[in-house]
Design a protein around this motif. Structure first.
Motif, PDB file in Angstrom:
ATOM      1  N   LEU A  14     -48.623 -28.292 -19.878  1.00 46.56           N
ATOM      2  CA  LEU A  14     -48.581 -28.815 -21.192  1.00 46.56           C
ATOM      3  C   LEU A  14     -49.069 -30.234 -21.516  1.00 46.56           C
ATOM      4  O   LEU A  14     -48.962 -31.048 -20.335  1.00 46.56           O
ATOM      5  N   GLU A  15     -49.448 -30.387 -22.680  1.00 41.59           N
ATOM      6  CA  GLU A  15     -49.700 -31.787 -22.866  1.00 41.59           C
ATOM      7  C   GLU A  15     -49.695 -32.203 -24.404  1.00 41.59           C
ATOM      8  O   GLU A  15     -49.352 -31.338 -25.194  1.00 41.59           O
ATOM      9  N   SER A  17     -50.372 -33.322 -27.925  1.00 45.62           N
ATOM     10  CA  SER A  17     -51.460 -32.908 -28.920  1.00 45.62           C
ATOM     11  C   SER A  17     -51.157 -33.216 -30.304  1.00 45.62           C
ATOM     12  O   SER A  17     -50.019 -32.161 -30.848  1.00 45.62           O
ATOM     13  N   LEU A  21     -47.147 -30.196 -28.935  1.00 45.82           N
ATOM     14  CA  LEU A  21     -47.562 -29.609 -27.661  1.00 45.82           C
ATOM     15  C   LEU A  21     -48.624 -28.794 -27.509  1.00 45.82           C
ATOM     16  O   LEU A  21     -48.299 -27.662 -28.107  1.00 45.82           O
ATOM     17  N   THR A  22     -49.659 -28.792 -26.594  1.00 45.15           N
ATOM     18  CA  THR A  22     -50.341 -27.700 -26.390  1.00 45.15           C
ATOM     19  C   THR A  22     -50.042 -27.316 -25.189  1.00 45.15           C
ATOM     20  O   THR A  22     -49.854 -28.187 -24.071  1.00 45.15           O
ATOM     21  N   PHE A  23     -49.608 -25.971 -24.705  1.00 46.65           N
ATOM     22  CA  PHE A  23     -49.467 -25.675 -23.283  1.00 46.65           C
ATOM     23  C   PHE A  23     -50.401 -24.646 -22.944  1.00 46.65           C
ATOM     24  O   PHE A  23     -50.528 -23.506 -23.712  1.00 46.65           O
ATOM     25  N   ALA A  24     -50.656 -24.356 -21.734  1.00 42.64           N
ATOM     26  CA  ALA A  24     -51.482 -23.484 -21.017  1.00 42.64           C
ATOM     27  C   ALA A  24     -50.654 -22.470 -20.465  1.00 42.64           C
ATOM     28  O   ALA A  24     -50.037 -22.614 -19.458  1.00 42.64           O
ATOM     29  N   GLU A  34     -54.769 -19.079 -21.683  1.00 38.55           N
ATOM     30  CA  GLU A  34     -54.995 -18.873 -23.049  1.00 38.55           C
ATOM     31  C   GLU A  34     -54.182 -20.427 -23.349  1.00 38.55           C
ATOM     32  O   GLU A  34     -53.020 -20.764 -22.844  1.00 38.55           O
ATOM     33  N   GLY A  35     -54.370 -21.165 -24.438  1.00 39.14           N
ATOM     34  CA  GLY A  35     -53.658 -22.199 -25.080  1.00 39.14           C
ATOM     35  C   GLY A  35     -52.906 -21.710 -26.183  1.00 39.14           C
ATOM     36  O   GLY A  35     -53.187 -21.210 -26.781  1.00 39.14           O
ATOM     37  N   THR A  36     -51.434 -22.532 -26.132  1.00 36.32           N
ATOM     38  CA  THR A  36     -50.596 -22.182 -27.240  1.00 36.32           C
ATOM     39  C   THR A  36     -50.291 -23.617 -27.758  1.00 36.32           C
ATOM     40  O   THR A  36     -50.170 -24.662 -26.988  1.00 36.32           O
ATOM     41  N   TYR A  37     -49.973 -23.638 -29.105  1.00 38.10           N
ATOM     42  CA  TYR A  37     -49.380 -24.836 -29.647  1.00 38.10           C
ATOM     43  C   TYR A  37     -47.841 -24.837 -30.000  1.00 38.10           C
ATOM     44  O   TYR A  37     -47.731 -23.513 -30.655  1.00 38.10           O
TER      45      TYR A  37
END
Ligand SMILES: Cc1cc2nc3c(=O)[nH]c(=O)nc-3n(C[C@H](O)[C@H](O)[C@H](O)COP(=O)(O)OP(=O)(O)OC[C@H]3O[C@@H](n4cnc5c(N)ncnc54)[C@H](O)[C@@H]3O)c2cc1C
Length: 277
Positions: A14-15, A17, A21-24, A34-37
């Motif tokens: 995660l980072e 954003s 946070l966006t996390f993969a 896939e990325g999620t927010y």
């Protein structure tokens, strides 16, 4: 409100954003990520929590658990758990828990995995129990309260259960305490950080740590002394409170048998004077 459950995905990173946070997550079957927010991420991903690592929490110290599936001995009723205190082998205990009418799991918590595995083998031999299958895992050993919240950029990350080391270190069990941690995080999110449940859980875990410090250096004679102190009313009290209510349990026990307190205090002070954990 509402919830969407996504199965078959492994959290990767995660980072920060924007405002969250966006996390993969990795798709386990199909492959690919896939990325999620989200504004808030809660890590409930166990002792080796990837959420905790990527959000900057330090790694937790863990204890090895080893156990073997065995045929139940003829003298063990199916609704009874048997435990043995053998301080030369482990400062914790051996258990035998029935899991079906014919089988049970016999195991111990150790401090070193290989040593615990050897001790389990010798114990099975001494008891003439044939192992059907061996299992091993690691559980966090609670040493101090782990802060459950961290800001990452403008997002919030929380931890619950084993990921936050919420394990009562007397028996090294984390199921009930983990659920309490989850309830506490829900309260904290809804009440801008405040949670009675988390305050109570912290108190509970610290009390278990105190009891563990006394028990950790018990010799066989101390266990015998403790069991001798447990008269009928003390046994009733032990039956009325669960191990997840250490405060109530200890208070009742000390009222009924004040010498329990003396025994614990002596073990605790001996450990301290010898500068042991
Ligand atoms: C042999 C054994 C016996 C035990 N007996 C007892 C007992 O009698 N009583 C008791 O109270 N406790 C017991 N415990 C401890 C108890 O099992 C744990 O404290 C409890 O399960 C912790 O729950 P948890 O949900 O925090 O973590 P876990 O149960 O470890 O669950 C974490 C979950 O996260 C998933 N996960 C991990 N990484 C990722 C990722 N990157 N992405 C997505 N998902 C991920 C895992 O697959 C798992 O499903 C025992 C433990 C062991 C090993």
């Amino acid at each position: 409100a509402g919830a969407r459950m996504l199965f078959g995905r492994r959290f990767v990173s995660l980072e920060a954003s924007g405002e969250g946070l966006t996390f993969a997550v990795e798709r386990i079957r199909e492959g690919g990520t896939e990325g999620t927010y989200a504004g808030t991420v809660i890590g409930a991903d166990g002792a080796f929590s990837a959420v905790a690592r990527t959000a900057g929490w330090p790694r937790l110290a863990t204890l090895p658990v080893v156990q073997a599936t065995v045929r139940l001995p003829a003298d063990l009723p199916q609704d009874t758990t048997r435990i043995w205190f053998i301080p030369e082998d482990t400062p914790y205990f051996y258990w035998l828990i029935p899991e079906s009418p014919t089988r049970g799991v016999l195991g111990l918590i150790g401090e070193d995995r290989q040593e615990a595995r050897q001790r389990l083998g010798r114990f099975l031999e001494r008891r003439r129990l044939e192992p059907i299958e061996f299992q091993g895992a690691r559980i966090p050993g609670y040493a101090r309260w782990v802060p459950i919240h961290q800001r990452v950029g403008q997002g919030d990350v929380y931890l619950v259960g084993d990921a936050a080391g919420q394990v009562k270190v007397t028996t090294v069990g984390g199921i009930v305490t983990g659920f309490r941690g989850a309830l506490g995080v829900a309260e904290a999110i809804l009440n801008a950080g405040a949670s009675r449940e988390l305050t109570a859980l912290r108190r509970e875990l610290n009390l278990h740590l105190l009891i563990r410090r006394a028990l950790h250096h018990f010799a066989q004679k101390d266990y015998v002394g403790l069991l001798d102190l447990l008269n009928r009313s003390a046994q009733r009290s032990l039956g009325a409170h669960t191990r997840d209510e250490a405060g109530k349990l200890l208070w009742r026990l000390c009222l009924l048998r004040p010498r329990v307190l003396l025994l614990g205090l002596r073990a605790f002070l001996t450990a301290r004077s010898q500068r042991r954990p």
